[in-house]
Write a protein that holds these residues in place. Structure first.
Motif, PDB file in Angstrom:
ATOM      1  N   ALA A  27       0.717  -0.983  -0.002  1.00  0.00           N
ATOM      2  CA  ALA A  27       0.134  -0.086   0.073  1.00  0.00           C
ATOM      3  C   ALA A  27       0.660   1.335  -0.224  1.00  0.00           C
ATOM      4  N   LYS A  28       1.675   1.046   0.881  1.00  0.00           N
ATOM      5  CA  LYS A  28       3.134   2.635   0.475  1.00  0.00           C
ATOM      6  C   LYS A  28       3.115   2.519  -0.878  1.00  0.00           C
ATOM      7  N   LYS A  29       3.964   1.481  -0.806  1.00  0.00           N
ATOM      8  CA  LYS A  29       4.937   1.904  -2.152  1.00  0.00           C
ATOM      9  C   LYS A  29       3.806   2.161  -3.607  1.00  0.00           C
ATOM     10  N   ALA A  30       2.485   2.254  -3.323  1.00  0.00           N
ATOM     11  CA  ALA A  30       1.255   2.357  -4.290  1.00  0.00           C
ATOM     12  C   ALA A  30       1.062   3.507  -3.876  1.00  0.00           C
ATOM     13  N   ASN A  31       1.104   4.330  -2.928  1.00  0.00           N
ATOM     14  CA  ASN A  31       0.879   5.645  -2.105  1.00  0.00           C
ATOM     15  C   ASN A  31      -0.590   5.357  -1.860  1.00  0.00           C
ATOM     16  N   LEU A  32      -1.139   4.205  -1.293  1.00  0.00           N
ATOM     17  CA  LEU A  32      -2.696   4.324  -1.070  1.00  0.00           C
ATOM     18  C   LEU A  32      -2.508   3.786   0.239  1.00  0.00           C
ATOM     19  N   SER A  33      -3.535   4.278   1.095  1.00  0.00           N
ATOM     20  CA  SER A  33      -4.307   3.695   2.278  1.00  0.00           C
ATOM     21  C   SER A  33      -4.115   1.975   2.268  1.00  0.00           C
ATOM     22  N   ARG A  34      -3.866   1.635   3.289  1.00  0.00           N
ATOM     23  CA  ARG A  34      -4.430   0.666   3.571  1.00  0.00           C
ATOM     24  C   ARG A  34      -5.871  -0.077   2.850  1.00  0.00           C
ATOM     25  N   SER A  35      -6.547   0.545   3.032  1.00  0.00           N
ATOM     26  CA  SER A  35      -8.577   0.580   2.354  1.00  0.00           C
ATOM     27  C   SER A  35      -8.331   0.730   1.137  1.00  0.00           C
ATOM     28  N   GLU A  36      -7.884   1.897   0.990  1.00  0.00           N
ATOM     29  CA  GLU A  36      -7.540   2.424  -0.549  1.00  0.00           C
ATOM     30  C   GLU A  36      -7.010   1.143  -1.298  1.00  0.00           C
ATOM     31  N   TYR A  37      -5.756   0.584  -0.949  1.00  0.00           N
ATOM     32  CA  TYR A  37      -5.109  -0.326  -1.678  1.00  0.00           C
ATOM     33  C   TYR A  37      -6.417  -1.690  -1.681  1.00  0.00           C
ATOM     34  N   ILE A  38      -6.338  -1.968  -0.608  1.00  0.00           N
ATOM     35  CA  ILE A  38      -7.344  -3.706  -0.781  1.00  0.00           C
ATOM     36  C   ILE A  38      -8.720  -2.850  -1.469  1.00  0.00           C
ATOM     37  N   ARG A  39      -9.225  -2.308  -1.662  1.00  0.00           N
ATOM     38  CA  ARG A  39     -10.529  -2.068  -2.355  1.00  0.00           C
ATOM     39  C   ARG A  39      -9.916  -1.622  -4.478  1.00  0.00           C
ATOM     40  N   LYS A  40      -9.352  -1.530  -4.239  1.00  0.00           N
ATOM     41  CA  LYS A  40      -8.628  -1.565  -5.342  1.00  0.00           C
ATOM     42  C   LYS A  40      -8.599  -3.057  -5.996  1.00  0.00           C
ATOM     43  N   ASN A  41      -7.546  -3.280  -5.107  1.00  0.00           N
ATOM     44  CA  ASN A  41      -7.665  -4.832  -5.307  1.00  0.00           C
ATOM     45  C   ASN A  41      -8.935  -5.832  -5.315  1.00  0.00           C
ATOM     46  N   LEU A  42      -9.488  -4.854  -4.936  1.00  0.00           N
ATOM     47  CA  LEU A  42     -10.726  -6.212  -4.741  1.00  0.00           C
ATOM     48  C   LEU A  42     -11.537  -6.185  -5.313  1.00  0.00           C
ATOM     49  N   PHE A  43     -12.092  -5.051  -6.159  1.00  0.00           N
ATOM     50  CA  PHE A  43     -12.383  -4.542  -7.421  1.00  0.00           C
ATOM     51  C   PHE A  43     -11.438  -4.709  -9.018  1.00  0.00           C
ATOM     52  N   ASN A  44     -10.632  -5.200  -8.360  1.00  0.00           N
ATOM     53  CA  ASN A  44      -9.826  -5.373  -9.799  1.00  0.00           C
ATOM     54  C   ASN A  44      -9.308  -3.919 -10.505  1.00  0.00           C
TER      55      ASN A  44
END
Length: 90
Positions: A22-39
């Motif tokens: 998440a840090k590498k992608a400059n996203l919060s945990r929640s943002e990173y999970i949502r982006k991955n969860l919804f492809n």
């Protein structure tokens, strides 16, 4: 739309990896999970000085080509290089 919290159980190693990615992608945990969860593709850009310097070298080379070959117009390429440099806020 109201956001609903969920709980997820992760091992310590998984949590460390989640935080790292998440840090590498400059996203919060929640943002990173949502982006991955919804492809939605998570794009990681390493904004290093070395890459920026490469862009500047390309810009210089374009200017040299234009200077030495008057009939060549590289303005579109140069514009894209400048845009890429601006992404780095340099």
């Amino acid at each position: 739309m109201q956001i609903q919290p969920i709980s997820v159980r992760l091992t310590e190693d998984e949590l460390l990896r989640l935080d790292f990615e998440a840090k590498k992608a400059n996203l919060s945990r929640s943002e990173y999970i949502r982006k991955n969860l919804f492809n939605n593709a998570v794009q990681i850009v390493y904004m290093g000085e070395e890459f920026y310097q490469s862009l500047r070298a390309i810009d210089w080379a374009i200017k040299e080509v234009e200077r030495n070959t008057p009939k060549v117009d590289c303005s579109k390429i140069r514009e894209e290089v400048v845009k890429a440099c601006q992404l780095f806020n340099y």
